[in-house]
Design a protein around this motif. Structure first.
Motif, PDB file in Angstrom:
ATOM      1  N   GLY A 176       0.863  -1.354  -0.131  1.00  9.34           N
ATOM      2  CA  GLY A 176       0.040   0.175  -0.024  1.00  9.34           C
ATOM      3  C   GLY A 176       1.048   1.221  -0.084  1.00  9.34           C
ATOM      4  N   HIS A 177       2.309   1.134   0.179  1.00  7.69           N
ATOM      5  CA  HIS A 177       3.136   2.252   0.185  1.00  7.69           C
ATOM      6  C   HIS A 177       4.215   1.808  -0.472  1.00  7.69           C
ATOM      7  N   ASP A 178       5.194   2.877  -0.741  1.00  4.93           N
ATOM      8  CA  ASP A 178       6.484   2.647  -0.891  1.00  4.93           C
ATOM      9  C   ASP A 178       7.449   3.122   0.123  1.00  4.93           C
ATOM     10  N   GLU A 179       8.810   3.485  -0.061  1.00  2.00           N
ATOM     11  CA  GLU A 179       9.302   3.942   1.271  1.00  2.00           C
ATOM     12  C   GLU A 179       8.817   5.537   1.731  1.00  2.00           C
ATOM     13  N   LEU A 180       8.057   5.963   0.832  1.00  2.33           N
ATOM     14  CA  LEU A 180       7.608   7.378   1.378  1.00  2.33           C
ATOM     15  C   LEU A 180       6.277   7.022   1.889  1.00  2.33           C
ATOM     16  N   SER A 181       6.453   6.682   3.275  1.00  2.00           N
ATOM     17  CA  SER A 181       5.287   6.079   3.918  1.00  2.00           C
ATOM     18  C   SER A 181       3.891   6.841   3.995  1.00  2.00           C
ATOM     19  N   ASP A 182       3.928   8.269   3.859  1.00  2.00           N
ATOM     20  CA  ASP A 182       2.824   8.992   4.036  1.00  2.00           C
ATOM     21  C   ASP A 182       1.923   8.888   2.810  1.00  2.00           C
ATOM     22  N   ILE A 183       1.995   8.308   1.802  1.00  2.00           N
ATOM     23  CA  ILE A 183       1.273   8.112   0.693  1.00  2.00           C
ATOM     24  C   ILE A 183       0.795   6.612   0.714  1.00  2.00           C
ATOM     25  N   HIS A 184      -0.572   6.540   0.926  1.00  2.00           N
ATOM     26  CA  HIS A 184      -1.052   5.121   1.192  1.00  2.00           C
ATOM     27  C   HIS A 184      -2.342   4.936   0.683  1.00  2.00           C
ATOM     28  N   HIS A 185      -2.243   3.709  -0.522  1.00  2.00           N
ATOM     29  CA  HIS A 185      -3.536   3.423  -0.961  1.00  2.00           C
ATOM     30  C   HIS A 185      -3.390   2.094  -1.379  1.00  2.00           C
ATOM     31  N   MET A 186      -4.304   1.056  -1.241  1.00  2.00           N
ATOM     32  CA  MET A 186      -4.331  -0.224  -1.401  1.00  2.00           C
ATOM     33  C   MET A 186      -4.757  -0.710  -2.589  1.00  2.00           C
ATOM     34  N   PRO A 187      -4.128  -1.466  -3.410  1.00  2.00           N
ATOM     35  CA  PRO A 187      -4.815  -2.148  -4.685  1.00  2.00           C
ATOM     36  C   PRO A 187      -6.085  -2.878  -4.400  1.00  2.00           C
ATOM     37  N   ASP A 188      -6.814  -3.125  -5.291  1.00  2.00           N
ATOM     38  CA  ASP A 188      -8.002  -4.134  -4.940  1.00  2.00           C
ATOM     39  C   ASP A 188      -7.509  -5.677  -5.242  1.00  2.00           C
ATOM     40  N   VAL A 189      -6.510  -5.670  -6.113  1.00  2.58           N
ATOM     41  CA  VAL A 189      -6.096  -6.982  -6.148  1.00  2.58           C
ATOM     42  C   VAL A 189      -4.527  -6.978  -6.561  1.00  2.58           C
ATOM     43  N   LEU A 190      -3.700  -7.848  -5.938  1.00  2.65           N
ATOM     44  CA  LEU A 190      -2.270  -7.816  -6.257  1.00  2.65           C
ATOM     45  C   LEU A 190      -2.015  -9.279  -6.927  1.00  2.65           C
ATOM     46  N   VAL A 191      -1.204  -9.007  -8.157  1.00  2.00           N
ATOM     47  CA  VAL A 191      -0.862 -10.370  -8.897  1.00  2.00           C
ATOM     48  C   VAL A 191       0.413 -10.393  -9.170  1.00  2.00           C
ATOM     49  N   LYS A 192       1.147 -11.547  -8.779  1.00  2.00           N
ATOM     50  CA  LYS A 192       2.550 -11.598  -8.935  1.00  2.00           C
ATOM     51  C   LYS A 192       2.973 -12.381 -10.247  1.00  2.00           C
ATOM     52  N   ALA A 193       3.210 -11.702 -11.370  1.00  2.00           N
ATOM     53  CA  ALA A 193       3.459 -12.220 -12.610  1.00  2.00           C
ATOM     54  C   ALA A 193       4.767 -12.904 -12.556  1.00  2.00           C
ATOM     55  N   THR A 194       4.933 -13.951 -13.649  1.00  2.00           N
ATOM     56  CA  THR A 194       5.918 -14.605 -13.817  1.00  2.00           C
ATOM     57  C   THR A 194       6.348 -14.675 -15.414  1.00  2.00           C
ATOM     58  N   CYS A 195       6.142 -13.921 -16.456  1.00  2.00           N
ATOM     59  CA  CYS A 195       6.398 -13.992 -17.410  1.00  2.00           C
ATOM     60  C   CYS A 195       5.622 -13.074 -18.265  1.00  2.00           C
ATOM     61  N   THR A 196       6.110 -12.693 -19.513  1.00  2.00           N
ATOM     62  CA  THR A 196       5.463 -11.642 -20.295  1.00  2.00           C
ATOM     63  C   THR A 196       4.131 -11.807 -20.720  1.00  2.00           C
TER      64      THR A 196
END
Length: 464
Positions: free
Chosen positions: A34-54
């Motif tokens: 929901g954030h990167d190293e800049l922690s004060d910007i926080h939004h969650m995705p509806d779904v997270l997909v971990k892709a393995t190929c093009t």
């Protein structure tokens, strides 16, 4: 822009495309996404997909395009401007599992990798073969896809250049799902518009980078660092333009202050070779023999002493080099560990204005009662200035931060600098980019975005 809200049918499609164990939704998505190293910007995705190929990336982008679903590409999430945060929810497309080194071509001096390979893995692999990938951003756990998306620079940019200078070719997936090969192993290319170079630095807003062909160099046989203490930071940084004019080309020219060194010592639990001076320059020279390197650094060492340096410490052993550069690599984490929250000014200014800019940060620190720490690449003018919250109440922090950042960015613009040297614009720095480019410049950027992504589904809300 109105986007489609994900439903069960969308999730079922993603599961069918990528397997259930790589699709996460609801509470199954870690807060880290929901954030990167800049922690004060926080939004969650509806779904997270971990892709393995093009192919998976292509299918997902085709589906997202048909259904008007926003997609946020993401690597390891080490950014500092909210560039990999899903501002509009939708699909977060994580490429970290696309982490294969595909081909080392020693005849063409190229390495072909997937986008999720880490920078430190690339360096370790090619060095075993006597080769060298020069771009050297401080965050070695970042993915090469992330480096390409922000055109990352790093400590060796003063001699070798930035990421763009070492990308021969890219495989990308366009927002509609089309797969394109841009560039390749060729050294020269004047074949129409350079779409490859347009993608580099576009922060995932134009296409998803899935593979890269990296340019390599022969590995220098030796490297020697000089740690040079000065009585104050102004004297140290004012010496840098003289070093650049001296016709000796250091691999890196970094500046650092005693407070940051002490923070790194505490964070790492080990001593820096010297911490008695208020300011330091750290220079590295590389080459194929000790004699070659000595001939390069000797006049620079003398120049620094003539310019007011207290001493010159020559670091020739691997142990001493590691002690210095491990501390330098820990500066960001050490500063972050010393405070409750922080924000960064990642400006780049002409090299002869660096001392003036850093001196000005001291005035801003005093005027606004806001602790500021800095370090950076003085050899190429890229400064990392951190504003620290400490124990300030939220309202006071927001007010002081906004005022101080406006003041610092205004000065950088007056000096002929730019908003970001290597971390990008993302979400956090958009207001400052508007000041620099104006309406005409932003309209050009929007026009380019519209050609690539007319439905505005790819990393929306970033850059402009």
């Amino acid at each position: 822009m109105k986007y489609h809200s994900l439903n069960r049918a969308d999730i079922d499609f993603l599961i069918g495309t990528c397997d259930p164990e790589r699709v996460f939704y609801g509470d199954a998505i870690s807060d880290d996404f929901g954030h990167d190293e800049l922690s004060d910007i926080h939004h969650m995705p509806d779904v997270l997909v971990k892709a393995t190929c093009t192919e998976e990336v292509s299918e997902i982008m085709q589906y997202a395009s048909r259904h008007k679903i926003p997609v946020t590409p993401r690597g390891e999430g080490t950014g500092l401007v909210g560039g990999a945060v899903a501002l509009h929810g939708g699909i977060m497309l994580n490429l970290s599992l696309m982490n294969r080194i595909l081909e080392l071509d020693e005849e063409n001096l190229t390495l072909t990798v997937e986008a999720g390979v880490l920078l430190m893995e690339i360096s370790a692999f090619v060095e075993k073969h006597g080769l060298f990938y020069p771009p050297d951003p401080g965050e070695k756990s970042a993915t090469i896809g992330g480096n390409i998306s922000t055109n990352a620079g790093g400590m060796r940019a003063v001699k070798y250049g930035v990421t763009r200078d070492f990308i021969r070719g890219l495989e990308v997936v366009l927002p509609g799902g089309e797969v394109m090969e841009l560039g390749g192993k060729v050294v020269k290319n004047s074949s129409g518009y350079s779409l490859k170079d347009l993608i580099i630095g576009s922060e995932g807003t134009l296409a998803v980078v899935t593979k890269a062909v990296l340019r390599l160099l022969p590995l220098p046989a030796r490297a020697i660092s000089l740690l040079i203490p000065f009585p104050d930071l102004k004297t140290a940084i004012e010496t840098v333009p003289e070093i650049i004019k001296s016709k000796s080309t250091p691999t890196a020219v970094e500046f650092m202050e005693r407070d940051v060194i002490l923070a790194a010592e505490e964070y790492l639990g080990k001593k820096f070779p010297d911490n008695s001076s208020d300011a330091y320059l750290l220079l590295t020279f590389d080459g194929n023999s000790k004699e070659e390197i000595e001939a390069a650094y000797d006049p620079v060492a003398r120049l620094c002493l003539d310019s007011g340096a207290i001493d010159v410490f020559i670091s020739e052993t691997a142990e001493r080099q590691e002690a210095i550069w491990s501390a330098r690599g820990a500066f960001l984490e050490a500063i972050k560990a010393s405070t409750t929250e922080m924000d960064e000014v990642d400006v780049v200014v002409p090299r002869n204005r660096v001392a003036e800019f850093i001196t000005f940060t001291r005035r801003v620190e005093n005027d606004h009662g806001l602790r500021i720490r800095s370090f950076g690449h003085s050899g190429d003018g890229n400064l990392h200035v951190y504003l620290l919250k400490d124990d300030l109440p939220e309202n006071a922090w927001n007010e002081k931060r906004e005022t101080a950042m406006h003041t610092l960015y205004t000065l950088a613009r007056e000096m002929g600098g730019q908003v970001s040297g290597e971390h990008g614009i993302g979400y956090a720095k958009r207001p400052y980019l508007r000041q620099w480019f104006g309406d005409a410049g932003l309209e050009l950027m929007r026009g380019i975005k519209n050609v690539f992504d007319p439905d505005m589904i790819l990393n929306p809300g970033k850059i402009f």
